[in-house]
Design a protein around this motif. Sequence first.
Motif, PDB file in Angstrom:
ATOM      1  N   LYS A  91       3.425  -3.475   4.661  1.00  7.88           N
ATOM      2  CA  LYS A  91       3.149  -2.032   4.692  1.00  7.88           C
ATOM      3  C   LYS A  91       2.458  -1.575   3.403  1.00  7.88           C
ATOM      4  O   LYS A  91       1.547  -0.739   3.448  1.00  7.88           O
ATOM      5  CB  LYS A  91       4.439  -1.257   4.914  1.00  7.88           C
ATOM      6  CG  LYS A  91       5.007  -1.402   6.318  1.00  7.88           C
ATOM      7  CD  LYS A  91       6.300  -0.616   6.484  1.00  7.88           C
ATOM      8  CE  LYS A  91       6.836  -0.729   7.903  1.00  7.88           C
ATOM      9  NZ  LYS A  91       8.106   0.011   8.082  1.00  7.88           N
ATOM     10  N   ASP A  94      -1.174  -2.718   3.619  1.00  8.68           N
ATOM     11  CA  ASP A  94      -1.941  -1.844   4.509  1.00  8.68           C
ATOM     12  C   ASP A  94      -2.218  -0.494   3.852  1.00  8.68           C
ATOM     13  O   ASP A  94      -3.318   0.066   3.990  1.00  8.68           O
ATOM     14  CB  ASP A  94      -1.182  -1.619   5.826  1.00  8.68           C
ATOM     15  CG  ASP A  94      -1.121  -2.876   6.676  1.00  8.68           C
ATOM     16  OD1 ASP A  94      -1.934  -3.789   6.450  1.00  8.68           O
ATOM     17  OD2 ASP A  94      -0.250  -2.934   7.570  1.00  8.68           O
ATOM     18  N   PHE A  95      -1.231   0.029   3.155  1.00 13.54           N
ATOM     19  CA  PHE A  95      -1.355   1.307   2.454  1.00 13.54           C
ATOM     20  C   PHE A  95      -2.491   1.234   1.433  1.00 13.54           C
ATOM     21  O   PHE A  95      -3.326   2.150   1.342  1.00 13.54           O
ATOM     22  CB  PHE A  95      -0.024   1.631   1.771  1.00 13.54           C
ATOM     23  CG  PHE A  95       0.076   3.004   1.172  1.00 13.54           C
ATOM     24  CD1 PHE A  95       0.420   4.100   1.948  1.00 13.54           C
ATOM     25  CD2 PHE A  95      -0.136   3.205  -0.188  1.00 13.54           C
ATOM     26  CE1 PHE A  95       0.533   5.372   1.391  1.00 13.54           C
ATOM     27  CE2 PHE A  95      -0.026   4.461  -0.750  1.00 13.54           C
ATOM     28  CZ  PHE A  95       0.312   5.549   0.043  1.00 13.54           C
ATOM     29  N   CYS A  96      -2.528   0.147   0.659  1.00 15.92           N
ATOM     30  CA  CYS A  96      -3.583  -0.041  -0.344  1.00 15.92           C
ATOM     31  C   CYS A  96      -4.940  -0.265   0.322  1.00 15.92           C
ATOM     32  O   CYS A  96      -5.968   0.237  -0.149  1.00 15.92           O
ATOM     33  CB  CYS A  96      -3.239  -1.224  -1.243  1.00 15.92           C
ATOM     34  SG  CYS A  96      -1.798  -0.958  -2.308  1.00 15.92           S
ATOM     35  N   ALA A  97      -4.958  -1.029   1.406  1.00 13.09           N
ATOM     36  CA  ALA A  97      -6.215  -1.326   2.097  1.00 13.09           C
ATOM     37  C   ALA A  97      -6.870  -0.058   2.618  1.00 13.09           C
ATOM     38  O   ALA A  97      -8.093   0.117   2.509  1.00 13.09           O
ATOM     39  CB  ALA A  97      -5.959  -2.304   3.244  1.00 13.09           C
ATOM     40  N   ARG A  98      -6.067   0.844   3.187  1.00 11.18           N
ATOM     41  CA  ARG A  98      -6.623   2.091   3.731  1.00 11.18           C
ATOM     42  C   ARG A  98      -7.256   2.945   2.638  1.00 11.18           C
ATOM     43  O   ARG A  98      -8.194   3.705   2.902  1.00 11.18           O
ATOM     44  CB  ARG A  98      -5.528   2.888   4.437  1.00 11.18           C
ATOM     45  CG  ARG A  98      -5.066   2.274   5.758  1.00 11.18           C
ATOM     46  CD  ARG A  98      -4.252   3.260   6.575  1.00 11.18           C
ATOM     47  NE  ARG A  98      -3.023   3.678   5.907  1.00 11.18           N
ATOM     48  CZ  ARG A  98      -1.851   3.052   6.036  1.00 11.18           C
ATOM     49  NH1 ARG A  98      -1.752   1.954   6.791  1.00 11.18           N
ATOM     50  NH2 ARG A  98      -0.783   3.511   5.424  1.00 11.18           N
ATOM     51  N   ARG A  99      -6.781   2.808   1.432  1.00 14.30           N
ATOM     52  CA  ARG A  99      -7.273   3.617   0.319  1.00 14.30           C
ATOM     53  C   ARG A  99      -8.259   2.867  -0.574  1.00 14.30           C
ATOM     54  O   ARG A  99      -8.822   3.454  -1.492  1.00 14.30           O
ATOM     55  CB  ARG A  99      -6.071   4.095  -0.521  1.00 14.30           C
ATOM     56  CG  ARG A  99      -5.255   5.164   0.194  1.00 14.30           C
ATOM     57  CD  ARG A  99      -3.819   5.247  -0.324  1.00 14.30           C
ATOM     58  NE  ARG A  99      -3.125   6.315   0.367  1.00 14.30           N
ATOM     59  CZ  ARG A  99      -2.643   6.219   1.603  1.00 14.30           C
ATOM     60  NH1 ARG A  99      -2.784   5.076   2.273  1.00 14.30           N
ATOM     61  NH2 ARG A  99      -2.017   7.243   2.168  1.00 14.30           N
ATOM     62  N   TYR A 136      -7.535  -8.151   1.908  1.00 14.69           N
ATOM     63  CA  TYR A 136      -6.311  -7.491   2.381  1.00 14.69           C
ATOM     64  C   TYR A 136      -5.704  -8.173   3.605  1.00 14.69           C
ATOM     65  O   TYR A 136      -4.481  -8.331   3.694  1.00 14.69           O
ATOM     66  CB  TYR A 136      -6.594  -6.026   2.727  1.00 14.69           C
ATOM     67  CG  TYR A 136      -7.043  -5.181   1.561  1.00 14.69           C
ATOM     68  CD1 TYR A 136      -6.156  -4.812   0.556  1.00 14.69           C
ATOM     69  CD2 TYR A 136      -8.359  -4.739   1.467  1.00 14.69           C
ATOM     70  CE1 TYR A 136      -6.570  -4.037  -0.517  1.00 14.69           C
ATOM     71  CE2 TYR A 136      -8.785  -3.957   0.408  1.00 14.69           C
ATOM     72  CZ  TYR A 136      -7.887  -3.607  -0.586  1.00 14.69           C
ATOM     73  OH  TYR A 136      -8.299  -2.834  -1.640  1.00 14.69           O
ATOM     74  N   GLU A 137      -6.530  -8.569   4.552  1.00 12.13           N
ATOM     75  CA  GLU A 137      -6.004  -9.142   5.795  1.00 12.13           C
ATOM     76  C   GLU A 137      -5.199 -10.412   5.524  1.00 12.13           C
ATOM     77  O   GLU A 137      -4.103 -10.597   6.054  1.00 12.13           O
ATOM     78  CB  GLU A 137      -7.143  -9.440   6.782  1.00 12.13           C
ATOM     79  CG  GLU A 137      -7.676  -8.213   7.489  1.00 12.13           C
ATOM     80  CD  GLU A 137      -6.604  -7.485   8.274  1.00 12.13           C
ATOM     81  OE1 GLU A 137      -5.818  -8.148   8.987  1.00 12.13           O
ATOM     82  OE2 GLU A 137      -6.535  -6.249   8.164  1.00 12.13           O
TER      83      GLU A 137
END
Length: 267
Positions: A91, A94-99, A136-137
Motif C-alpha cells: 500500500k 502504491d501510495f508513492c507510485a501514484r504521487r 514501483y511494480e
Amino acid sequence: MQIKLLATDLDGTLLSSGKPVSEKNIAAAREAAKAGTIVTIATGRMYKAALPVAEALGLDVPIITYNGALIKSTSGKVYYRKFMDEEICRKVTDFCARRGWYLQTYSGDTLYYSDYNEFSRRYERSQKVSGENLGYEALREKVSEMYKMLIITDSPEVTQDWMAELTAEFGDAITLTQSAPDFIEIISPGVSKAAALQKLADIMGFDMRETMAIGDANNDLPLLKAAGFSVAMGNAADNIKAVTDAVTGNCVDDGWAQAVYKYILNK
C-alpha cells in the motif's frame, strides 16, 4: 553508576559525512570496551552499511540497525528482528507510485529503488552500498523481510508535507522517523532505537540506568530519552540538546571521543 552499555548513532555522531571512523573515536571505543563497557551502534542504516563501521572499531558486538528493526552482531548472530507487514508495504508503494515519490526499500538487507537517480547515487556514495533499480511494480513484489522503507524529498518543507500525507493515510499502521531533513523513514509500529536498546539491555541483564546514548538527529530522540544517561553532539539541533543530560563537541572535532573519555572513562 557505571555505564555498561553505550549505544551510539553513526552519521553526524560517530562519523563525519562521507568519512571513516576517526582514529580518536576508534581509540576511545576500544578503551571503553577494555574498561567493561559494551559499545554498540544504533543507526537507521541497513546492516550491511553499518557492519564496516562496527568492524572498524574492532569489536564483536550486537548492532542496532534499521532504526531498531534488526539487532545483529558483527559475527552474524541475530538478537532481534521485526519485519514490516507485507500488505502495508504494498500500500505504501502504491501510495508513492501514484504521487511519483522516490522510494527505497530494504528487503532481506538488500536495497531496491523505484528509480535510479541523483537521490540513489548520493545515497550509495554516503552509505557505501549499492542497490537495484526495480520500478514501483516490481517493488510491490519485494515485500518479504522488509525492515524499512525510505522516501527522499527535495527539501525539509516537502518532507513535512509528505509526512503529514502519510500519517493521514496510514495512521498508526506505520511509524515515521527522520535521520536527515530530506528523509522519511517508514518502519513497523513499536520499532525504534529506544525499544531496541531496551531489548538489548534485557538480553544482557543490564538495567537501563546503566546505559548511555549519544546522538544528533530526530530519529535519536527516543533513544536519548530512554537511556540512563544521554549526550547530544555539539552539531545537534537545539531540540535534541534540550532533552539530553549533556552536550559534547562537534562530530568533526571528535566530540564522540570527548564524551566517552569524560562520561565513561572519567578522564
